[in-house]
Design an enzyme around this catalytic site. Structure first.
Site, short mmCIF file in Angstrom:
data_model
loop_
_atom_site.label_atom_id
_atom_site.label_comp_id
_atom_site.label_asym_id
_atom_site.label_seq_id
_atom_site.Cartn_x
_atom_site.Cartn_y
_atom_site.Cartn_z
N CYS A 1 0.88 -1.18 0.00
CA CYS A 1 0.00 0.00 0.00
C CYS A 1 0.91 1.22 0.00
O CYS A 1 2.11 1.09 -0.19
CB CYS A 1 -0.99 -0.01 1.16
SG CYS A 1 -0.35 0.27 2.81
N HIS B 1 13.86 -15.05 12.82
CA HIS B 1 13.39 -15.11 14.21
C HIS B 1 11.88 -15.18 14.35
O HIS B 1 11.40 -15.71 15.36
CB HIS B 1 13.88 -13.88 14.98
CG HIS B 1 15.36 -13.83 15.12
ND1 HIS B 1 15.99 -12.87 15.87
CD2 HIS B 1 16.36 -14.61 14.60
CE1 HIS B 1 17.30 -13.06 15.81
NE2 HIS B 1 17.54 -14.10 15.04
#
Length: 142
Positions: A65, A98
């Site tokens: 966006c 992670h």
């Protein structure tokens, strides 16, 4: 190979189209849920369609966006979606290693096509390292 789900609102349309063409040049299958023009749309509607496909295929997505903020907020409301908004290579890498991020959110008004390509490459090439991070990722959906 599972398709990459790609989505955007009107402000991300130009970058989404460039990324889609780049994927096509590499013979990478893309599932484009729109939007398909620069006419204003409501990004939560587009994100819902995109999230449903990411979960259905068990694949990754790229959502664009204007700033990347709206689509990342919308995407992260859904169970099983770990969307990261970033314009930094190291954050993109760490989000995969992670956090097992499965959606990359980009701000089409703030990064260039070349920057976006680099982030996308990192996003798809970086594996989740699991280990002690696995428990934390599972906690997100508990």
């Amino acid at each position: 190979m599972k398709p990459i789900v790609i989505a955007c609102d009107h402000a991300g349309f130009e970058l989404k189209e460039k990324l889609k063409a780049w994927f096509a040049q590499q013979s990478i299958k893309v599932e484009d849920v729109g939007t398909n023009s620069a006419e204003p749309v409501d990004y939560p509607v587009i994100v819902k369609k995109a999230v449903d496909l990411v979960r259905h295929y068990g694949t990754k997505g790229i959502f664009v966006c204007g700033s990347g903020v709206g689509i990342s907020i919308a995407a992260n409301r859904y169970k099983g979606i770990r969307a990261v908004l970033t314009d930094k290579e190291v954050i993109t890498q760490l989000s995969r290693q992670h956090n097992d991020a499965n959606v990359l959110c980009l701000g089409g008004r703030f990064i260039t096509f070349d920057e976006a390509k680099k982030l996308v490459q990192i996003f798809f090439e970086t594996p989740f390292i699991g280990q002690h991070h696995q428990k934390r990722v599972q906690m997100l959906d508990a």
